[in-house]
Design an enzyme around this catalytic site. Sequence first.
Site, PDB file in Angstrom:
ATOM      1  N   GLU A  91      57.091  29.479  35.619  1.00 10.11           N
ATOM      2  CA  GLU A  91      56.831  30.696  34.842  1.00 10.11           C
ATOM      3  C   GLU A  91      57.194  30.466  33.375  1.00 10.11           C
ATOM      4  O   GLU A  91      57.871  29.499  33.045  1.00 10.11           O
ATOM      5  CB  GLU A  91      57.554  31.895  35.444  1.00 10.11           C
ATOM      6  CG  GLU A  91      59.049  31.780  35.491  1.00 10.11           C
ATOM      7  CD  GLU A  91      59.707  32.965  36.187  1.00 10.11           C
ATOM      8  OE1 GLU A  91      59.050  33.977  36.475  1.00 10.11           O
ATOM      9  OE2 GLU A  91      60.925  32.869  36.424  1.00 10.11           O
ATOM     10  N   LYS A 148      42.152  34.020  41.790  1.00  7.91           N
ATOM     11  CA  LYS A 148      42.322  35.402  42.257  1.00  7.91           C
ATOM     12  C   LYS A 148      41.152  35.903  43.096  1.00  7.91           C
ATOM     13  O   LYS A 148      41.291  36.849  43.859  1.00  7.91           O
ATOM     14  CB  LYS A 148      42.561  36.345  41.082  1.00  7.91           C
ATOM     15  CG  LYS A 148      43.941  36.171  40.477  1.00  7.91           C
ATOM     16  CD  LYS A 148      44.681  37.476  40.420  1.00  7.91           C
ATOM     17  CE  LYS A 148      46.113  37.306  39.969  1.00  7.91           C
ATOM     18  NZ  LYS A 148      46.265  36.485  38.757  1.00  7.91           N
ATOM     19  N   SER A 172      43.474  12.111  36.230  1.00 10.16           N
ATOM     20  CA  SER A 172      43.315  11.526  34.907  1.00 10.16           C
ATOM     21  C   SER A 172      44.156  10.258  34.871  1.00 10.16           C
ATOM     22  O   SER A 172      45.367  10.309  35.131  1.00 10.16           O
ATOM     23  CB  SER A 172      43.815  12.509  33.844  1.00 10.16           C
ATOM     24  OG  SER A 172      44.239  11.817  32.687  1.00 10.16           O
ATOM     25  N   ASP A 216      61.838  36.009  35.125  1.00 12.02           N
ATOM     26  CA  ASP A 216      62.388  36.943  36.119  1.00 12.02           C
ATOM     27  C   ASP A 216      62.472  36.348  37.513  1.00 12.02           C
ATOM     28  O   ASP A 216      63.407  36.629  38.258  1.00 12.02           O
ATOM     29  CB  ASP A 216      61.546  38.230  36.156  1.00 12.02           C
ATOM     30  CG  ASP A 216      60.095  37.959  36.496  1.00 12.02           C
ATOM     31  OD1 ASP A 216      59.416  37.327  35.675  1.00 12.02           O
ATOM     32  OD2 ASP A 216      59.651  38.361  37.583  1.00 12.02           O
ATOM     33  N   GLY A 236      59.679  34.884  30.194  1.00 14.67           N
ATOM     34  CA  GLY A 236      59.648  35.828  31.316  1.00 14.67           C
ATOM     35  C   GLY A 236      60.113  35.153  32.591  1.00 14.67           C
ATOM     36  O   GLY A 236      59.336  34.976  33.520  1.00 14.67           O
ATOM     37  N   TYR A 288      30.536  43.201  36.409  1.00 11.66           N
ATOM     38  CA  TYR A 288      30.419  43.161  37.865  1.00 11.66           C
ATOM     39  C   TYR A 288      30.211  44.556  38.441  1.00 11.66           C
ATOM     40  O   TYR A 288      30.134  44.721  39.661  1.00 11.66           O
ATOM     41  CB  TYR A 288      31.657  42.526  38.503  1.00 11.66           C
ATOM     42  CG  TYR A 288      31.811  41.045  38.201  1.00 11.66           C
ATOM     43  CD1 TYR A 288      30.758  40.154  38.406  1.00 11.66           C
ATOM     44  CD2 TYR A 288      33.016  40.535  37.738  1.00 11.66           C
ATOM     45  CE1 TYR A 288      30.910  38.799  38.139  1.00 11.66           C
ATOM     46  CE2 TYR A 288      33.173  39.182  37.472  1.00 11.66           C
ATOM     47  CZ  TYR A 288      32.118  38.322  37.666  1.00 11.66           C
ATOM     48  OH  TYR A 288      32.275  36.984  37.411  1.00 11.66           O
ATOM     49  N   SER A 342      45.494  27.457  37.582  1.00 11.25           N
ATOM     50  CA  SER A 342      45.198  28.757  38.197  1.00 11.25           C
ATOM     51  C   SER A 342      43.945  29.425  37.642  1.00 11.25           C
ATOM     52  O   SER A 342      43.278  30.171  38.355  1.00 11.25           O
ATOM     53  CB  SER A 342      46.406  29.681  38.049  1.00 11.25           C
ATOM     54  OG  SER A 342      46.837  29.717  36.702  1.00 11.25           O
ATOM     55  N   SER A 362      45.636  42.938  34.110  1.00 18.02           N
ATOM     56  CA  SER A 362      45.341  42.615  32.714  1.00 18.02           C
ATOM     57  C   SER A 362      44.108  41.728  32.641  1.00 18.02           C
ATOM     58  O   SER A 362      43.635  41.408  31.572  1.00 18.02           O
ATOM     59  CB  SER A 362      46.530  41.903  32.083  1.00 18.02           C
ATOM     60  OG  SER A 362      46.755  40.690  32.749  1.00 18.02           O
TER      61      SER A 362
HETATM   62  C1  PLP Z   1      47.372  36.030  38.332  1.00 15.33           C
HETATM   63  C2  PLP Z   1      47.457  34.704  37.702  1.00 15.33           C
HETATM   64  C3  PLP Z   1      48.614  33.924  37.809  1.00 15.33           C
HETATM   65  C4  PLP Z   1      49.843  34.393  38.547  1.00 15.33           C
HETATM   66  O1  PLP Z   1      49.589  34.583  39.911  1.00 15.33           O
HETATM   67  P1  PLP Z   1      50.583  35.392  40.854  1.00 15.33           P
HETATM   68  O2  PLP Z   1      49.956  35.384  42.178  1.00 15.33           O
HETATM   69  O3  PLP Z   1      50.749  36.757  40.269  1.00 15.33           O
HETATM   70  O4  PLP Z   1      51.895  34.661  40.803  1.00 15.33           O
HETATM   71  C5  PLP Z   1      48.604  32.674  37.240  1.00 15.33           C
HETATM   72  N1  PLP Z   1      47.536  32.221  36.552  1.00 15.33           N
HETATM   73  C6  PLP Z   1      46.415  32.947  36.428  1.00 15.33           C
HETATM   74  C7  PLP Z   1      45.271  32.371  35.667  1.00 15.33           C
HETATM   75  C8  PLP Z   1      46.332  34.214  37.002  1.00 15.33           C
HETATM   76  O5  PLP Z   1      45.211  34.925  36.862  1.00 15.33           O
END
Ligand code: PLP
Length: 321
Positions: A206, A55, A30, A212, A210, A117, A306, A80
Site C-alpha cells: 500500500e 475489478k 522482462s 492503514d 495510507g 457502459y 492491478s 472512485s
Molecule cells: C481497486 C484497486 C486496487 C485495490 O484493490 P482492493 O481490492 O481494494 O485492495 C488496486 N489497484 C487498482 C488499479 C484498483 O482498481
Amino acid sequence: MAHHLPSFTDVLNAAERLQGIAHKTPVLQSSTLNAQMQAEVFIKCENFQRMGAFKFRGGYNALAKLNATQKQAGVVAYSSGNHAQAIALSARILNMPATIFMPHDAAPSKLAATQGYGAQVIGYDRYSEDASALAAKLAQDRGMTFIPPFDHPDVLAGQGTAALELFEEVGELDALFVCLGGGGLLSGSALAAKAKSPHCKIYGVEPEAGNDVQQSFRQGERVKIPTPITIADGAQTPMVGAITFELIKQWVDDIHTVSDAQLIEVMRFYAERMKMIVEPTGCLSLAAALQARDSLKGQRVGVIISGGNIDLARFAQLLAL
Ligand SMILES: *Cc1c(COP(=O)(O)O)cnc(C)c1O
C-alpha cells in the site's frame, strides 16, 4: 466470526463463471528486470483486463450470482473509478440497471467510461461524505443490490482468479506481491496462493501515505485513517474490509509500503521498457518487489499489475516529475 469466510472453492467457482467472459491476461517477463532483481519475475498484467483492471473479475462474479428478481431490480455501487467501471460493464453484460456513486474529482476517463457502459452516475464528495452509507441507503430504498468494492465474499473470490491464473500458468512461486487498497485483490490472491503454491510468501503493498492495513496487520485489529493523499488513487481506502482483514490476518505474510516517488519510477519502467501504461496504484506491487530485492535473489517472484486506467494528460504530468 458471524460471516462465512470465502475459501479456495469460491475462487474456483468464480473462475468458472468468468470463463469466456473475463480476459485471461498475459504473464510477462522482462530480462532487464530479471537482471536487475537477480530473480525471475512474473508479471500478471491485469492492466489488460476488460475495462482496464482486475475489478471486472469480482464485479462480474458478484452480479452473475444474483437471482432473476435481483438482476431485474439492479445494482448500486460506489467507487472512485475501477469498481464503478467493473460494475457498470458487468451490469451491461447481464442486462441489469446500475447506479454508481462516484466522487466529484474522479478521473474524467473513469467517469466517461462508467457512463459509457450505461450506468447512472451520482456525484459525492470523497473527503466529507460516506459513499458506502449513501449507496446502501439508495439500494434499500429502491430494492436494489449494493455491491461494495472489496468487502464482499463474491467480490474477493472473483479477484482471486487473477492469481489463480498466474499460478496455473507459471507454477509455484516463492513470493507474490499484490497491490492493496481495501484488500479484495490481496485476500482473493491469498486464497489462490495457499491452494496452488502453499510455500509462497504473500505480501500486500500500500502507499506510504495510507498505511492503514500495515497498522491494522501489526495491531491485529482494523485501524481507520483519514483518506490518504497519494497518487495511488485506487488505494485511498481509509480502512481495510472486515472480511478481507480476516483472510489477510490468516494468510498474508506482511504488508509493505512504498512512496509516490517509487510508484513514478515503476510507471516509467513499465512505459519505457515494457511499453505498458500502468496506473500509479498498479505499480505498488513491483515497487515493493524492487525495494525488497536483496531478500528475493534467486527466487521466483510474482507481481500483479492491478490496472492501467489513467488519463494520458495525468500520465504525462506524473512522468515529467
Ligand atoms: C481497486 C484497486 C486496487 C485495490 O484493490 P482492493 O481490492 O481494494 O485492495 C488496486 N489497484 C487498482 C488499479 C484498483 O482498481
